[in-house]
Design an enzyme around this catalytic site. Structure first.
Site, mmCIF file in Angstrom:
data_model
loop_
_atom_site.group_PDB
_atom_site.id
_atom_site.type_symbol
_atom_site.label_atom_id
_atom_site.label_comp_id
_atom_site.label_asym_id
_atom_site.label_seq_id
_atom_site.Cartn_x
_atom_site.Cartn_y
_atom_site.Cartn_z
ATOM 1 N N GLU A 171 0.833 -1.213 0.000
ATOM 2 C CA GLU A 171 0.000 0.000 0.000
ATOM 3 C C GLU A 171 0.860 1.252 0.000
ATOM 4 O O GLU A 171 2.044 1.220 0.305
ATOM 5 C CB GLU A 171 -0.936 0.014 1.208
ATOM 6 N N GLU A 314 4.581 -0.511 1.531
ATOM 7 C CA GLU A 314 4.729 -0.719 0.082
ATOM 8 C C GLU A 314 4.630 -2.187 -0.322
ATOM 9 O O GLU A 314 4.541 -2.496 -1.506
ATOM 10 C CB GLU A 314 6.066 -0.176 -0.447
#
Length: 346
Positions: A171, A314
């Site tokens: 994310e 991430e």
């Protein structure tokens, strides 16, 4: 969403038992490879196939902005979300480096970035341009949360059709540890103080603003802890909702999902509350330094594979865990048996 949940089956117990028996025939003391053996058995149950084989990998990085950033809860401005999305797409972020090392593809998705981004590799599934400020109102409507979950499900289906069989959740969204901590406090029934961390590295003043924003968000929105969709829509993020969909969609297709850090784990907890059977498909990659992450994993009953003191997000921890998944597969596929190698077992 409901149809997808109904399609999620419990893992194949016969395949699990067969994998466990086979591992005991390999040239090693029984259970001596520890978590790798547990992982191999889990993969056998999920896929229902033996022998195992290395799977095509996708790291789904969902991005969205958060209205609560207006409360000064992050060390970085909201504009960094869109800037980092372009960095992902251009291959320059940490997740890109670790994905290349793991032989995985990064799938970057705009779920709700407050900018009009264009790139040939970007998946645009924008529900709206960021969530509302949860300190004064709901993040999104229930219908918007369901729409975001639906986009995640559809994306998992699309990727599975392209041959991907191993997924990871990543994310990007400046400020997203704030809604994640708010969701954790409600879903776990704990005090806000236990759920919050420093995110990107905020100072004590910003930490107080973050705590106050979460407390106001819970008081104003009054989320129902027994209704995960209510908690998600009132306190969450569009990228969190999208990842819920990816998890549910991958599980429905019989694909394992490697869970990354705090935000991705909040999505996993939401998915597990919606579909408890999806939990069997989750592989917890690591525990981050974000304070609430270990508590989320405890809520899920999952033990992380690694603790590298990371807190980037991430999907970076999940990318590193792909190497452990491949190791478990290759142990099953390539290691000699006692009989085959002519090695005495006694």
């Amino acid at each position: 969403m409901d149809q997808t949940i109904e399609r999620i089956q419990m893992p194949n117990e016969s395949a699990r038992q067969e994998a466990s028996r086979y591992l005991d025939t390999l040239t090693k003391p029984m259970r001596s490879l520890g978590r790798l053996e547990e992982l191999a058995v889990q993969l056998a149950g999920i896929t229902g196939t033996l022998p195992l084989d290395v799977m095509r990998k996708a790291i789904v990085v969902m991005a969205a902005d958060h209205g609560v950033c207006k409360e000064g809860v992050s060390a970085y401005p909201s504009e960094v979300t869109s800037q980092m999305v372009m960095n992902f797409l251009n291959g320059g972020a940490a997740i890109n480096v670790l994905a290349r090392q793991a032989g995985a593809d990064v799938v970057c998705v705009d779920m709700g970035v407050n900018a009009d981004l264009q790139h040939e590799s970007l998946y645009v599934r924008k529900v709206k341009r960021g969530t509302g400020n949860i300190a004064i109102g709901e993040a999104m409507s229930r219908d918007e949360a369901i729409a975001a979950i639906g986009h995640g499900i559809e994306l998992a289906e699309e990727l599975a059709e392209k041959g991907y069989r191993l997924f990871a959740t990543g994310e990007m969204g400046i400020g997203n540890t704030t809604p994640s901590a708010a969701m954790l406090a409600v879903l776990a029934g704990i005090e806000v103080e236990q759920a919050i961390g420093r995110g990107t590295g905020i100072d004590d003043i910003a930490m107080k603003r973050k705590r106050d924003a979460i407390e106001r968000a819970i008081a104003v929105n009054r989320p129902d802890a027994e209704d995960p969709l209510d908690v998600l829509s009132k306190l969450g993020g569009l990228e969190i909702a999208g990842l819920v969909g990816v998890i549910l969609g991958a599980a429905a297709r019989g694909c394992p999902i490697v869970i990354d850090g705090f935000i991705a784990s909040i999505a996993a907890l939401t998915a597990a509350r919606l579909a408890p059977q999806s939990l069997s498909y989750m592989i917890p990659s690591h525990v981050s330094q974000e304070r609430g992450h270990r508590l989320v994993l405890e809520q899920l009953g999952l033990e992380p594979m690694m603790d590298l003191k990371m807190r980037l997000g991430e999907g970076t921890g999940a990318a590193l865990c792909f190497n452990l998944v491949d190791a478990a597969v290759l142990i099953m596929k390539e290691m000699a048996t006692f009989e085959g190698a002519g090695v005495s077992r006694e």
